[in-house]
Motif scaffolding. Structure first.
Motif, short mmCIF file in Angstrom:
data_model
loop_
_atom_site.label_atom_id
_atom_site.label_comp_id
_atom_site.label_asym_id
_atom_site.label_seq_id
_atom_site.Cartn_x
_atom_site.Cartn_y
_atom_site.Cartn_z
N GLN A 181 0.83 -1.20 0.00
CA GLN A 181 0.00 0.00 0.00
C GLN A 181 0.88 1.26 0.00
N GLY A 182 0.26 2.38 -0.18
CA GLY A 182 0.95 3.66 -0.05
C GLY A 182 2.09 3.83 -1.03
N LYS A 183 3.31 4.01 -0.51
CA LYS A 183 4.48 4.28 -1.35
C LYS A 183 5.02 3.03 -2.03
N GLY A 184 4.43 1.88 -1.75
CA GLY A 184 4.91 0.66 -2.39
C GLY A 184 6.16 0.11 -1.74
N VAL A 185 6.85 -0.74 -2.46
CA VAL A 185 7.98 -1.47 -1.89
C VAL A 185 9.28 -0.68 -2.07
N THR A 186 9.67 0.02 -1.03
CA THR A 186 10.99 0.64 -1.00
C THR A 186 11.87 -0.20 -0.09
N ALA A 187 13.17 0.01 -0.18
CA ALA A 187 14.09 -0.76 0.66
C ALA A 187 13.80 -0.53 2.14
N GLU A 188 13.52 0.72 2.49
CA GLU A 188 13.26 1.05 3.89
C GLU A 188 11.99 0.38 4.39
N ARG A 189 10.94 0.41 3.58
CA ARG A 189 9.69 -0.22 4.00
C ARG A 189 9.83 -1.75 4.00
N TYR A 190 10.62 -2.27 3.09
CA TYR A 190 10.84 -3.72 3.00
C TYR A 190 11.46 -4.27 4.28
N VAL A 191 12.43 -3.57 4.84
CA VAL A 191 13.10 -4.07 6.06
C VAL A 191 12.32 -3.73 7.32
N SER A 192 11.25 -2.95 7.19
CA SER A 192 10.50 -2.57 8.39
C SER A 192 9.58 -3.68 8.88
N PHE A 193 9.39 -4.72 8.05
CA PHE A 193 8.53 -5.85 8.43
C PHE A 193 9.39 -7.07 8.77
N LEU A 217 21.12 -1.05 5.45
CA LEU A 217 19.87 -1.61 5.97
C LEU A 217 20.05 -3.09 6.30
N GLN A 218 19.13 -3.61 7.12
CA GLN A 218 19.21 -5.01 7.52
C GLN A 218 17.82 -5.57 7.76
N ARG A 219 17.58 -6.77 7.23
CA ARG A 219 16.29 -7.42 7.48
C ARG A 219 16.23 -7.95 8.91
N ARG A 220 15.03 -8.01 9.46
CA ARG A 220 14.82 -8.62 10.77
C ARG A 220 14.21 -10.00 10.54
N ILE A 234 2.87 -19.84 5.94
CA ILE A 234 2.99 -18.88 7.04
C ILE A 234 2.82 -17.45 6.53
N VAL A 235 3.44 -17.16 5.38
CA VAL A 235 3.33 -15.82 4.81
C VAL A 235 1.87 -15.47 4.50
N SER A 236 1.12 -16.44 4.00
CA SER A 236 -0.27 -16.17 3.60
C SER A 236 -1.17 -15.84 4.78
N ARG A 237 -0.70 -16.17 6.01
CA ARG A 237 -1.57 -15.98 7.18
C ARG A 237 -0.97 -15.03 8.22
N SER A 238 -0.03 -14.19 7.80
CA SER A 238 0.58 -13.25 8.74
C SER A 238 1.13 -12.06 7.98
N ASP A 239 1.77 -11.15 8.70
CA ASP A 239 2.40 -9.99 8.07
C ASP A 239 3.88 -10.21 7.79
N ILE A 240 4.34 -11.44 7.93
CA ILE A 240 5.74 -11.74 7.68
C ILE A 240 6.02 -11.70 6.17
N GLY A 242 8.32 -12.96 2.85
CA GLY A 242 9.11 -14.09 2.40
C GLY A 242 9.92 -13.76 1.15
N LEU A 243 10.79 -14.69 0.79
CA LEU A 243 11.66 -14.53 -0.36
C LEU A 243 11.78 -15.87 -1.05
N VAL A 244 11.39 -15.95 -2.33
CA VAL A 244 11.44 -17.22 -3.06
C VAL A 244 11.89 -16.98 -4.49
#
Length: 311
Positions: A181-193, A217-220, A234-240, A242-244
């Protein structure tokens, strides 16, 4: 005999067929004196005269008559064995089990389409997929597996490889995830989740993390699972997040409530290869299967790429 010279069998076959040193020599492209010396060696080896003088000609001894047919069959079999192989094979009658080490991602991508091809052309071939727990070359060298499919992870110099297709990483999240949503996928927003990774060991970092580090930046990463199925569920049922690999989406997107997105950083391409040991290079069945896997994988990956461009 301390040593066995199998060339003597060819000479013996010619001598017993011709009953003449001169004609046997001509038959094998040797001089008469060379063939005479060979006959002497044969007599020493067998303990029998083999050919004896009868007037102006030679005649075989009883022992020579006894072994003549067997010698001829052995020489003919040896010639057949040592000639270039006929690569024509009736695949419809070949019964063989082929062991393939591959990830579950490949099995999901291509196994069904590959099965269709095999049932049509070589219905008695059975594929045995085994888990890809590592990338060691030893099972290929030992013959415990016949093929490996995936990213080349060994420096074994003798292994043969062929690139099947070039894949790439994409991100996945549940549909309507706040990241989209909003600004879309930026690097900063990507690592915020929070993030989940797929790993069969304890390795949690990869190319995405190296690219993010260059941006400071660093992923959590809060979870690691060994299989794509678990991660997607798990991804489909949470806010986590994923990377595939893109190819994985062929199987999962239709059945799970997920969306995929292009990563906000650039990662190296994933070269998915077919890997085998050179002892199977000329085997006609193995060669046919390699070509079939190449065709199936490229067709399936092209289909997936087209579907993703249209969504």
């Amino acid at each position: 005999m301390a040593e066995l010279d199998l060339n003597l069998l060819t000479a013996l076959d010619a001598l017993l067929a011709e009953n003449s040193v001169t004609r046997a020599a001509q038959r094998l492209g040797l001089s008469t004196s060379a063939m005479s010396r060979t006959l002497t060696r044969l007599r020493q080896a067998t303990g029998d005269r083999l050919l004896v003088q009868a007037g102006r000609q030679l005649v075989p001894t009883p022992y020579a008559v006894e072994i003549a047919e067997r010698v001829h069959e052995m020489v003919g079999g040896a010639r057949t064995l040592l000639q270039p192989r006929h690569h024509d094979v009736n695949l419809a009658t070949v019964a063989r089990t082929v062991v393939i080490r591959a990830s579950d991602g490949f099995v999901d991508l291509a196994a069904a389409a590959l099965l269709t091809e095999i049932q049509h052309t070589a219905p008695m071939i059975r594929l045995l997929f085994v888990s890809k727990t590592d990338k060691e070359a030893t099972p290929l060298r030992d013959g415990n597996i016949d093929l490996e499919i995936g990213v080349l992870g060994t420096d074994a110099p003798e292994l043969k490889t062929r690139v099947l297709f070039t894949d790439r990483f994409v991100g996945i999240c549940r549909r309507h995830h706040p990241l989209l949503q909003g600004k879309g996928v930026t690097a900063e927003r990507y690592v915020s989740f929070p993030h989940i990774v797929i790993s069969r060991g304890k390795k949690l970092r990869g190319p995405v993390d190296h690219a993010l580090e260059e941006l400071g930046l660093q992923r959590r990463i809060i979870m690691s699972v060994p299989a794509y199925t678990s991660a997607v569920n798990i991804v489909s049922r949470s806010d986590i997040i994923g990377l595939v690999p893109l190819s994985v989406l062929a199987w999962f997107q239709a059945g799970f409530d997920i969306s995929h997105f292009e990563l906000p950083v650039t990662t190296p391409p994933i070269k998915v290869s077919l890997i085998w040991h050179p002892r199977l290079q000329a085997d006609p069945v193995h060669r046919w299967l390699r070509e079939t896997i190449v065709d199936v994988c490229r067709r399936e990956y092209s289909r997936i790429s087209q579907e993703q461009r249209e969504t």
